[in-house]
Motif scaffolding. Sequence first.
Motif, PDB file in Angstrom:
ATOM      1  N   LEU A 142      32.199  58.477  73.719  1.00  0.00           N
ATOM      2  CA  LEU A 142      33.055  57.639  72.878  1.00  0.00           C
ATOM      3  C   LEU A 142      32.589  57.661  71.429  1.00  0.00           C
ATOM      4  CD1 LEU A 142      35.524  55.880  73.153  1.00  0.00           C
ATOM      5  CD2 LEU A 142      34.035  53.939  73.657  1.00  0.00           C
ATOM      6  N   GLY A 143      31.265  57.597  71.229  1.00  0.00           N
ATOM      7  CA  GLY A 143      30.724  57.647  69.875  1.00  0.00           C
ATOM      8  C   GLY A 143      30.996  58.971  69.194  1.00  0.00           C
ATOM      9  N   ALA A 144      30.975  60.059  69.964  1.00  0.00           N
ATOM     10  CA  ALA A 144      31.202  61.388  69.392  1.00  0.00           C
ATOM     11  C   ALA A 144      32.654  61.597  68.995  1.00  0.00           C
ATOM     12  CB  ALA A 144      30.771  62.463  70.390  1.00  0.00           C
ATOM     13  N   ILE A 145      33.567  61.049  69.788  1.00  0.00           N
ATOM     14  CA  ILE A 145      34.985  61.282  69.514  1.00  0.00           C
ATOM     15  C   ILE A 145      35.592  60.222  68.590  1.00  0.00           C
ATOM     16  CG2 ILE A 145      36.055  60.000  71.424  1.00  0.00           C
ATOM     17  CD1 ILE A 145      37.810  62.493  71.885  1.00  0.00           C
ATOM     18  N   ALA A 146      34.865  59.126  68.370  1.00  0.00           N
ATOM     19  CA  ALA A 146      35.393  58.018  67.569  1.00  0.00           C
ATOM     20  C   ALA A 146      35.845  58.434  66.164  1.00  0.00           C
ATOM     21  CB  ALA A 146      34.368  56.889  67.499  1.00  0.00           C
ATOM     22  N   PRO A 147      35.070  59.234  65.413  1.00  0.00           N
ATOM     23  CA  PRO A 147      35.519  59.601  64.065  1.00  0.00           C
ATOM     24  C   PRO A 147      36.859  60.339  64.053  1.00  0.00           C
ATOM     25  CG  PRO A 147      33.188  60.093  64.322  1.00  0.00           C
ATOM     26  CD  PRO A 147      33.709  59.720  65.682  1.00  0.00           C
TER      27      PRO A 147
END
Length: 200
Positions: A142-147
């Motif tokens: 989730l953190g990787a795809i958030a941006p």
Amino acid sequence: EDYFFSGRGTLSAYAPDCVFADPFVSFAGVDRFKQNVGNLGGLMREIDLNVTEFTETNEGLQTEWRFTCILDLPWRPRLSAKGGTTHVIDKTTNLVVRHYERWDVEPAKVLKQLFVPASKVPESQAEVFMMSATSGDVVGALGAIAPVLLKVSAPLWLTSAALRGVTHSESTGIENAFGWFFTLALIGQVAKFLRGVGMS
């Protein structure tokens, strides 16, 4: 070795209607082989092919090989396998009429390799996402795809919400979807921050 990955060359040792087969596909024709291999070969980097055995048989030639490469996808997965190739030669023309590849690995395992980055230390957001997703790390994925989600969903959702406010219309399914993506992206950014400061 070059034709095996690029399809370049005349392949003069092959009959024009030679049958090619492997665990994933079967077709006839040298031109189609060149096209198929050329398409896939264009994605391969750091190719390492070792022929480990070469045997003459009654039908023609049998080779055994080991192969690895990095696929030129954003998360750079490593594809590796071992197997063999049977070349059936027509004794009247001395041309290869059948080219059968055997992979000594289950097709499902090969497909699984496509989702795992080759690098042990991720070098891009795509690698972080795929490494996290394949290891079950929801917060990391989730953190990787958030941006990316923020860049795509925020402008579209805010524009749609503003237009709805002006026109006094009902929200649409697309607007709701972008709203969910926006919310998910915010949660991902917060989760990434909390992990960064050691709180998750």
